[in-house]
Design an enzyme around this catalytic site. Structure first.
Site, short mmCIF file in Angstrom:
data_model
loop_
_atom_site.label_atom_id
_atom_site.label_comp_id
_atom_site.label_asym_id
_atom_site.label_seq_id
_atom_site.Cartn_x
_atom_site.Cartn_y
_atom_site.Cartn_z
N ILE A 142 0.84 -1.34 -0.28
CA ILE A 142 0.00 0.01 -0.45
C ILE A 142 0.94 1.22 -0.02
CG2 ILE A 142 -2.26 -0.57 1.16
CD1 ILE A 142 -0.87 0.33 3.94
N GLY A 143 2.30 1.49 0.28
CA GLY A 143 3.21 2.75 0.16
C GLY A 143 4.39 1.95 0.27
N GLY B 90 8.40 4.62 0.65
CA GLY B 90 9.00 5.68 0.45
C GLY B 90 10.49 6.04 0.85
N SER C 200 12.08 5.05 2.96
CA SER C 200 12.72 4.08 3.94
C SER C 200 12.21 2.62 3.63
CB SER C 200 12.20 4.76 5.91
OG SER C 200 12.55 5.35 5.53
N GLY C 201 11.09 2.29 2.24
CA GLY C 201 11.06 0.57 2.27
C GLY C 201 9.47 1.01 1.24
N VAL D 235 5.62 -0.12 2.23
CA VAL D 235 4.90 -0.80 3.37
C VAL D 235 4.08 -1.90 3.14
CG1 VAL D 235 3.18 0.42 4.55
CG2 VAL D 235 4.81 1.38 4.64
N LYS E 295 6.06 -2.25 7.33
CA LYS E 295 7.08 -1.27 6.81
C LYS E 295 8.32 -2.23 7.05
CE LYS E 295 8.11 2.70 8.12
NZ LYS E 295 8.49 4.07 8.59
N ASP F 271 10.95 15.13 12.09
CA ASP F 271 9.91 15.50 10.90
C ASP F 271 8.44 14.99 10.73
OD1 ASP F 271 10.02 15.42 7.85
OD2 ASP F 271 10.33 13.08 7.94
#
Length: 1010
Positions: free
Chosen positions: A691-692, A694, A696-697, A699, A714, A826
């Site tokens: 589903i996602g 970015g 960092s990896g 998801v 994640k 962040d």
């Protein structure tokens, strides 16, 4: 036709005579015309966009009756007092068309723009207060053009920068000059010393360049109040300050002043307040004191030496004396204990010795008595609470002997007692245990004896803990280590809801622990080690939400370790030296607990590093089963085992083909009670559940246990060559989320570690991230991804305010309730996740940082964050503080109001800069609103949140509010009936470790803000 000169002269004479005769009656007719003056006020209201706070300004009413207006007997306006009316536009030039105006007070509004030079035309102005507004820029060099009659000028709490111009010294009529809490970063002029009528000078809380106190200031013979806290002062205090005979209030604290304290400062007969704390002053305190009106002396946090002057005992008006954190020695003058007005005495951390004056509290309404970390001996004064107003007795780390004062047993006002690490003896007064206001009683490392009374509320020495302890509901800290307490711990003891720390180690307690422990919701530390407790460890300990440190070692506990303890994310666990048996919960089978279970011969584990025998080969035996039944069961089990093996091999081969992952190489570390297994997670890491993704990896959204429940995974480190930056992010996120719990911080359920990949398993958030809702983007993935799909529903204002409050709760918890504080670094709308009820939860702690202790470096080697959300000082200096999160949160507030993205504008600007320009240019805030929330009934709330966003994104960090203040502002905007208290919402703070507790408590001294 030629004019007759005589006739012409006569005509002129008549005209001149008429004007002279009529001047007293009609000379100011135009200026005093009530209708004209009212029209000016109505024009002013219109210029300010008709604020609701001035709705009573109507043409049909007499303007002299309006509460903001004062008129003289001739109905001419002399005063404008428009305070806290949400004025958001500039001051127009036509204000000075009110020719009789002498008094303008527009403080506590949101007036933007530069200093209003149009006020130069108010020729009779005597009083001007523009404090607590949004004025910017530098003070003009021609400021001397203000009215020569001006006596009061207050520009505090604005955003003026640069220098204070020398021309201000030309306003010789000034009696009060207040420029506190601006952004001045230049210098203040010597010419201030020319203001011969000045009685008040307030320049505090400005970032001036390092500067000496000008000797010209000593010419201010009428000056009563000198306030220069935090103005970057250096050098010595001028000796001539002793010639400023009118001085009553002197505050030069929190600077870098050095050298000796001038003798003359204590010779000022009118002096009542003297603040010199947090400087670099050295040498002895002047011995001669003639300022007999002194009420407060604060010389703390310097490097003063010598003894406390005997003359301090003559200060009969003295209410507070703060000398802590110096290097003073010798005895405390006996006469100080007899001062009739003394309320607070603070002598922390010096080299003082001798016997404490016996009359402390006898002749005054003493409230706080703080003398720890010295070399005092003898007894505690027995009259400390003679006048029944004593709040705290703090005297730890001395050499005090004798008995605890019996009078404290009836001191109903008492809240804090810290006398640990002395040599006090005897019995504690029975009444002390029944004081309903007492919250902290720390008496360990003394020689106390005797039994606890029936009405105990707090601590103990010998004998049992009585059931009456349940009456002390406010008790927070119980320190009673190394005493002789005996007997069982009563069930009533577990009913104290405020307890955060219980230290009963090193006593003679016995019996079973209460099986039901339901009220210790705030408990973070429980140490019952080195007692004689027995029975099973109660499973209910695993249900305490805040428990972080559990030590039950050195007892006689038996039975199995309750699996509920595995639910707790315990940084520290010690169950060694008991009689426990069985296998330890799998959550503790890692090297972090290698000394937690030693000397329990019945325990087993398959992890060699834990020092326990292996659990392999153990079987369950039952004499009631026949050999035939056992054989049958074994056969059936063998068949099922073979089927399971074949199925497992088949599934694993398929899984390896899909993801090249092997279940046997993965290790699960749980932080919560789980209703899924490691295999459930690994088998579902397929593209269909993605589903996602970015930086960092990836998801994944994974269903668990064939139910409607989901978790979010994640996954980071897909490559064999591990990126060290990603490794640091992973460790940071696990460290933080694994040790904090808050309803507005995303819950980390467990982590699963493999050879080439690591998985973080979170609770699933049905409504995805905030950025998708307020920006209405239709991206397939967010940068974070721990969430779900976006519905086509408008996010109305009540939901947006709810999200702002929830996010503020989470940040407030991180900044103010964790020790050390946690800095996220962040904070952004894509890291604010929303559950099914639109409750906000802060996520993605990969960049978070624990704010390090004072005295250690507080910069980051690499700047991390997102454009538009990054505080300017962080991008420039890499300095880390809570204020960088406050800035980012302010951007989120502006996003919620405007619907615009954080990088709104061109390539060099941002939403925060755009919003500030929009406001400073006097444009209506309604033009900045998201069209989805442009609803009149919410405009006041939206307007307030917009302004709060501007406050949070102030370019200078010290001008931004703290998160606890931001939260309180937002809570006040909630509709009635929905309001909740911040303290009720937040969970218990993380525990200070015992080694750092002393320094923390010292900084909490009563004199930090006397």
């Amino acid at each position: 036709m030629t004019k007759n000169p005589l006739s012409s002269s006569i005509v002129h004479l008549y005209i001149l005579t008429f004007l002279i005769l009529t001047l007293p009656f009609h000379g100011n007719t135009q200026n005093n015309d009530p209708n004209q003056e009212q029209s000016i006020l109505l024009r002013l209201k219109q210029h300010w966009s008709n604020p609701p706070s001035l709705s009573h300004w109507t043409p049909s009413s007499d303007h002299c009756t309006w509460p903001e207006i004062t008129c003289d007997n001739g109905h001419a306006i002399t005063k404008l007092e428009i305070i806290d009316k949400n004025i958001t536009n500039t001051i127009p030039p036509f204000v000075c068309d009110l020719k009789n105006l002498t008094y303008i007070d527009f403080h506590y509004n949101y007036i933007p723009g530069f200093f209003p030079t149009a006020l130069y035309n108010c020729s009779d102005l005597e009083y001007l207060d523009l404090s607590l507004n949004y004025l910017v820029g530098t003070l003009p060099d021609d400021i001397k053009q203000l009215s020569p009659q001006l006596e009061y000028l207050n520009l505090a709490g604005n955003n003026f920068t640069g220098d204070i111009p020398a021309a201000i010294g030309s306003l010789t009529g000034l009696v009060s000059l207040q420029l506190v809490a601006n952004l001045f970063n230049g210098s203040f002029p010597l010419e201030i010393g020319d203001l011969s009528n000045l009685e008040e000078l307030a320049l505090s809380n400005n970032g001036f360049k390092p500067q000496y106190i000008p000797s010209s200031f000593t010419k201010l013979k009428k000056l009563r109040n000198l306030w220069m806290t935090e103005t970057n002062l250096i050098g010595e205090i001028p000796e001539g300050i002793g010639n400023m005979s009118a001085l009553e209030y002197v505050d030069l604290s929190v600077n870098s002043l050095s050298g000796l304290i001038p003798d003359g400062i204590f010779l000022l007969k009118n002096l009542t307040i003297l603040y010199l704390h947090k400087n670099r002053l050295s040498g002895s305190i002047p011995r001669t004191v003639e300022a007999l009106n002194l009420q407060v002396i604060d010389l703390s946090k310097n490097t003063l030496t010598g003894t406390i002057p005997d003359d301090f005992g003559k200060l009969t008006s003295l209410t507070g004396l703060a000398l802590y954190f110096n290097q003073l020695s010798g005895e405390v003058p006996v006469s100080i204990g007899r001062l009739p007005q003394l309320e607070n005495i603070g002598l922390w951390s010096n080299n003082l010795s001798g016997v404490l004056p016996p009359d402390f509290g006898r002749y005054s309404k003493l409230k706080k008595f703080e003398v720890p970390l010295n070399q005092f001996h003898g007894e505690l004064p027995k009259y400390l609470c003679a006048n029944m107003e004593l709040i705290g007795v703090i005297a730890f780390d001395n050499k005090l002997t004798g008995e605890f004062p019996g009078s404290l047993g009836s001191c109903d006002s008492l809240e804090i007692v810290r006398v640990h690490d002395n040599q006090l003896s005897g019995k504690i007064p029975d009444g002390l245990w029944t004081l309903l206001n007492l919250t902290t009683l720390m008496i360990s490392n003394n020689l106390f004896s005797g039994q606890l009374p029936d009405k105990l509320m707090n601590n103990q020495f010998s004998g049992p803990i009585p059931a009456g302890i349940s009456s002390w509901e406010r008790l927070e800290v119980l320190r009673a280590s190394n005493n002789l307490f005996s007997g069982a711990i009563p069930q009533e003891f577990t009913a104290l809801p405020s307890l955060s720390t219980v230290l009963l180690d090193g006593n003679q307690l016995s019996g079973h622990l209460p099986s039901k422990i339901i009220s210790w919701k705030s408990l973070t530390t429980l140490n019952l080690s080195r007692n004689q407790l027995s029975g099973e460890i109660p499973a209910s300990l695993g249900l305490l939400p805040g428990l972080l440190y559990l030590d039950l070692s050195g007892n006689e506990f038996s039975g199995q370790i309750p699996p509920e303890l595995g639910i707790l994310r315990l940084p520290s666990l010690n169950l060694s030296s008991n009689k426990l048996s069985g296998r330890i919960p799998h959550e503790f089978e890692n090297a972090a607990f290698d000394s937690s279970f030693l000397n329990n011969s019945g325990l087993c584990s398959n992890i060699p590093s834990l020092g326990l025998r292996s659990c392999r080969g153990e079987t369950m035996k039952s004499n009631k089963l026949s050999s035939h039944f056992i054989a049958a069961v074994s056969s059936i089990a063998a068949v099922f085992f073979l089927v399971a093996v074949v199925y497992t091999i088949y599934m694993c081969r398929g899984y390896r083909k899909r993801s090249n992952l092997s279940d046997s190489t993965w290790k699960l570390t749980s932080f919560q009670r789980l209703n899924f297994t490691k295999a459930d997670i690994l088998s579902s890491l397929i593209d269909g559940n993605l589903i996602g993704q970015g930086g960092s990896g990836r998801v994944y959204r994974i269903p668990i246990n064939r139910s409607a429940e989901y978790v979010a995974i994640k996954r980071i480190w897909d490559n064999v060559n591990i990126d060290h930056k990603l490794e640091r992010e992973f460790l940071a996120e696990v460290q933080i989320l694994g040790t904090i719990r808050h309803s507005n911080i995303v819950k980390l359920l467990c982590c699963i570690s493999g050879k080439n990949s690591k998985l973080l398993v979170y609770e699933y958030m049905e409504n995805y991230s905030l950025d998708r809702w307020i920006h209405r983007t239709q991206r397939p993935y967010s940068s974070n991804g721990i969430s779900g799909s976006v519905h086509h529903v408008i996010l109305d204002w009540p939901k947006r305010l709810q999200i702002a409050i929830g996010t503020a709760h989470g940040l407030c918890y991180m900044h103010h309730h964790c020790s050390p504080p946690i800095i996220h670094r962040d904070v952004k709308s894509s890291n604010i996740l929303l559950d099914s009820e639109f409750n906000a939860k802060i996520a993605d702690f990969g960049l978070a940082r624990l704010l390090i202790k004072r005295g250690e470096p507080n910069t980051m080697s690499v700047v991390a964050g997102s454009f538009g959300y990054m505080a300017p000082e962080y991008a420039r200096t890499r300095r880390v503080s809570e204020k960088i999160d406050v800035y980012s949160f302010g951007v989120i507030l502006l996003e919620l109001v405007s619907g615009k993205e954080a990088h709104y504008g061109d390539e060099t600007s941002s939403l925060a800069e755009w919003a500030r320009r929009h406001f400073q240019e006097g444009k209506p805030i309604v033009e900045a609103l998201d069209e989805d929330i442009n609803e009149p009934q919410y405009f006041e709330e939206i307007n307030s949140v917009f302004k709060l966003g501007l406050m949070c994104t102030n370019p200078l960090p010290w001008s931004r509010p703290a998160m606890n203040d931001v939260l309180q502002i937002l809570l006040r905007l909630q509709p009635l009936g929905e309001k909740i208290n911040a303290n009720e919402y937040d969970v218990a703070p993380l525990l200070q470790n015992s080694e750092s507790e002393r320094s923390l408590k010292c900084d909490d001294s009563i004199f930090t803000s006397v």
